[in-house]
Design a protein around this motif. Structure first.
Motif, PDB file in Angstrom:
ATOM      1  N   PHE A 184     -10.058 -23.452 -28.930  1.00 23.83           N
ATOM      2  CA  PHE A 184      -9.514 -24.535 -28.101  1.00 23.83           C
ATOM      3  C   PHE A 184      -8.766 -23.977 -26.896  1.00 23.83           C
ATOM      4  O   PHE A 184      -8.879 -24.504 -25.786  1.00 23.83           O
ATOM      5  CB  PHE A 184      -8.569 -25.405 -28.932  1.00 23.83           C
ATOM      6  N   LEU A 185      -7.987 -22.927 -27.108  1.00 21.98           N
ATOM      7  CA  LEU A 185      -7.243 -22.329 -26.006  1.00 21.98           C
ATOM      8  C   LEU A 185      -8.174 -21.803 -24.913  1.00 21.98           C
ATOM      9  O   LEU A 185      -7.807 -21.773 -23.741  1.00 21.98           O
ATOM     10  CB  LEU A 185      -6.347 -21.200 -26.513  1.00 21.98           C
ATOM     11  N   ARG A 186      -9.378 -21.394 -25.307  1.00 28.05           N
ATOM     12  CA  ARG A 186     -10.354 -20.907 -24.331  1.00 28.05           C
ATOM     13  C   ARG A 186     -11.261 -22.028 -23.826  1.00 28.05           C
ATOM     14  O   ARG A 186     -12.254 -21.772 -23.140  1.00 28.05           O
ATOM     15  CB  ARG A 186     -11.217 -19.783 -24.935  1.00 28.05           C
ATOM     16  N   GLY A 187     -10.937 -23.281 -24.194  1.00 31.13           N
ATOM     17  CA  GLY A 187     -11.730 -24.403 -23.705  1.00 31.13           C
ATOM     18  C   GLY A 187     -13.106 -24.481 -24.320  1.00 31.13           C
ATOM     19  O   GLY A 187     -14.059 -24.944 -23.666  1.00 31.13           O
ATOM     20  N   LEU A 228      -0.942 -15.666 -29.884  1.00 35.09           N
ATOM     21  CA  LEU A 228      -2.180 -16.148 -29.263  1.00 35.09           C
ATOM     22  C   LEU A 228      -2.244 -15.808 -27.776  1.00 35.09           C
ATOM     23  O   LEU A 228      -3.013 -16.407 -27.028  1.00 35.09           O
ATOM     24  CB  LEU A 228      -2.300 -17.662 -29.462  1.00 35.09           C
ATOM     25  N   GLY A 229      -1.441 -14.830 -27.385  1.00 38.48           N
ATOM     26  CA  GLY A 229      -1.378 -14.469 -25.972  1.00 38.48           C
ATOM     27  C   GLY A 229      -2.712 -14.060 -25.382  1.00 38.48           C
ATOM     28  O   GLY A 229      -2.995 -14.326 -24.205  1.00 38.48           O
ATOM     29  N   SER A 230      -3.566 -13.427 -26.190  1.00 35.39           N
ATOM     30  CA  SER A 230      -4.869 -12.980 -25.692  1.00 35.39           C
ATOM     31  C   SER A 230      -5.784 -14.144 -25.349  1.00 35.39           C
ATOM     32  O   SER A 230      -6.793 -13.961 -24.650  1.00 35.39           O
ATOM     33  CB  SER A 230      -5.554 -12.082 -26.733  1.00 35.39           C
ATOM     34  N   PHE A 231      -5.455 -15.341 -25.863  1.00 35.83           N
ATOM     35  CA  PHE A 231      -6.321 -16.504 -25.664  1.00 35.83           C
ATOM     36  C   PHE A 231      -5.753 -17.480 -24.639  1.00 35.83           C
ATOM     37  O   PHE A 231      -6.379 -18.498 -24.346  1.00 35.83           O
ATOM     38  CB  PHE A 231      -6.544 -17.211 -27.007  1.00 35.83           C
ATOM     39  N   SER A 232      -4.576 -17.178 -24.110  1.00 33.64           N
ATOM     40  CA  SER A 232      -3.948 -18.056 -23.128  1.00 33.64           C
ATOM     41  C   SER A 232      -4.469 -17.730 -21.729  1.00 33.64           C
ATOM     42  O   SER A 232      -5.226 -16.787 -21.528  1.00 33.64           O
ATOM     43  CB  SER A 232      -2.429 -17.890 -23.183  1.00 33.64           C
ATOM     44  N   GLY A 233      -4.036 -18.531 -20.767  1.00 39.52           N
ATOM     45  CA  GLY A 233      -4.419 -18.278 -19.388  1.00 39.52           C
ATOM     46  C   GLY A 233      -5.533 -19.190 -18.920  1.00 39.52           C
ATOM     47  O   GLY A 233      -6.006 -20.061 -19.653  1.00 39.52           O
ATOM     48  N   PRO A 234      -5.974 -18.998 -17.679  1.00 35.96           N
ATOM     49  CA  PRO A 234      -7.020 -19.859 -17.108  1.00 35.96           C
ATOM     50  C   PRO A 234      -8.290 -19.843 -17.955  1.00 35.96           C
ATOM     51  O   PRO A 234      -8.684 -18.808 -18.491  1.00 35.96           O
ATOM     52  CB  PRO A 234      -7.274 -19.241 -15.728  1.00 35.96           C
ATOM     53  N   VAL A 235      -8.926 -21.002 -18.044  1.00 39.79           N
ATOM     54  CA  VAL A 235     -10.143 -21.135 -18.841  1.00 39.79           C
ATOM     55  C   VAL A 235     -11.357 -20.737 -18.002  1.00 39.79           C
ATOM     56  O   VAL A 235     -11.494 -21.168 -16.850  1.00 39.79           O
ATOM     57  CB  VAL A 235     -10.302 -22.584 -19.347  1.00 39.79           C
TER      58      VAL A 235
END
Length: 360
Positions: A278-281, A173-180
């Protein structure tokens, strides 16, 4: 010595593995002496791949008992892990034919009752009663089970068995992690999934036409392919953006450009796309069906509607597109909840090792 485990499933692989999948299988290989029977192409000493061909599904499953029996004799596994109850049928036939002492672990990722009824051609429904009996037989014969959600665990319990473990499969799910990204002000929604009957694409189309009539500047992006492309073509002719396929980073960008993900499915095990949202808020507007309520909580991180109710789906979609602060509030909670559903390759491999040790 590491336990010997034979994995059996119809997931299609292309070798060498892409980095995300490689991390999963390398973590498993660090704990298990493993072999895998699956569909695909390429070379890896751990993999026994059946190349795709005409009538691929029927031919794969027809040959599977023989392929499994061959590995039971040559590899002599301690445990065979079947990707679904349907693969478990072939494993059980092979165990009987070879008198193998290998234990059988069955994974339940979704409702096996709908596989013949809501996927592919409607003619597959004729196989429903036979498929139900065969899959139920394999579930009852198995030595252990892994469910991915409370919903799929309930399917196992309905066969008078209790799952040995309930946890999600590792996904990259690395592509969906990081700042929202900040919530868009545009009334835009997103659907990502197979264009198959179990996704309730017809209900989605009916609901969206209601939304479009009520909110003239509303926008929908549809991502997916399958047997119901005529529905997508109809929506595309009415101004909906339709992409047959996007790379994960492009799906993440589509989520960032949307106010919510639409998930009207008639059945799901545990929807990975909801975790990605959810990971992208981004909240989920989904059906009360299958494992969707296991992850989506009404009015907390999303909105839930009765499955198959186009008017209810339209009303909920209209709310999240137009109601001030709603998408932001639900999206914040969704992002906070995302950590519950994410694991590292090593965490997943440790859980699977514990499951294997528990049955062998």
């Amino acid at each position: 010595m590491k336990p010997r485990v034979l994995f059996v499933g119809r997931t299609r692989y292309r070798l060498p593995l892409e980095p995300g999948l490689a991390r999963k299988w390398d973590a498993l290989a660090a704990r298990l002496d493993l072999r895998l029977i699956a569909s695909g192409t390429g070379n890896d000493p751990r993999f026994r791949l059946v190349p795709p061909r005409g009538l691929d599904g029927p031919r794969f499953y027809a040959s599977l008992p023989v392929l499994v029996a061959r590995e039971l004799r040559s590899f002599d596994p301690d445990v065979v892990l079947a990707e679904s109850p349907y693969e478990a049928v072939a494993v059980e036939l092979a165990r009987k034919a070879t008198r193998s002492r290998a234990k059988l672990l069955v994974e339940v990722h979704g409702d096996w009752h709908v596989a013949t009824r809501l996927y592919g051609s409607r003619l597959r429904a004729l196989l429903g009663p036979v498929g139900d009996r065969a899959a139920g037989w394999a579930v009852r014969r198995a030595d252990g089970h892994r469910a991915v959600s409370e919903f799929t665990a309930s399917l196992v319990r309905a066969e008078a068995r209790d799952p040995a473990g309930v946890f999600t499969t590792y996904s990259d799910l690395g592509s969906f992690s990081g700042p929202v990204a900040a919530m868009t002000a545009e009334p835009r929604a997103l659907f990502v999934g197979s264009l198959e009957r179990y996704k309730n694409v017809e209900v989605l189309a009916a609901a969206w036409r209601v939304v479009a009539a009520r909110v003239p500047d509303a926008q929908l992006q549809l991502v997916g392919s399958g047997t119901q492309t005529t529905i997508a073509e109809g929506l595309a002719g009415e101004g909906v953006r339709w992409d047959r396929r996007l790379e994960p980073v492009e799906v993440a960008a589509a989520l960032d450009a949307s106010r919510a993900l639409l998930l009207p499915s008639a059945s799901e095990g545990l929807p990975r796309v909801a975790i990605e949202a959810f990971l992208r808020g981004r909240a989920v507007v989904g059906a009360r069906a299958g494992g969707i309520p296991d992850i989506v909580e009404h009015e907390r991180n999303g909105l839930l509607v009765p499955a198959g109710d186009a008017e209810a789906l339209a009303a909920a979609t209209q709310r999240i597109l137009t109601e001030a602060g709603l998408a932001e509030r639900l999206g914040e909670a969704a992002h906070a909840d995302s950590a519950r559903w994410v694991s590292t390759p090593h965490e997943y491999a440790d859980r699977l090792l514990a499951l294997v040790e528990g049955v062998r």
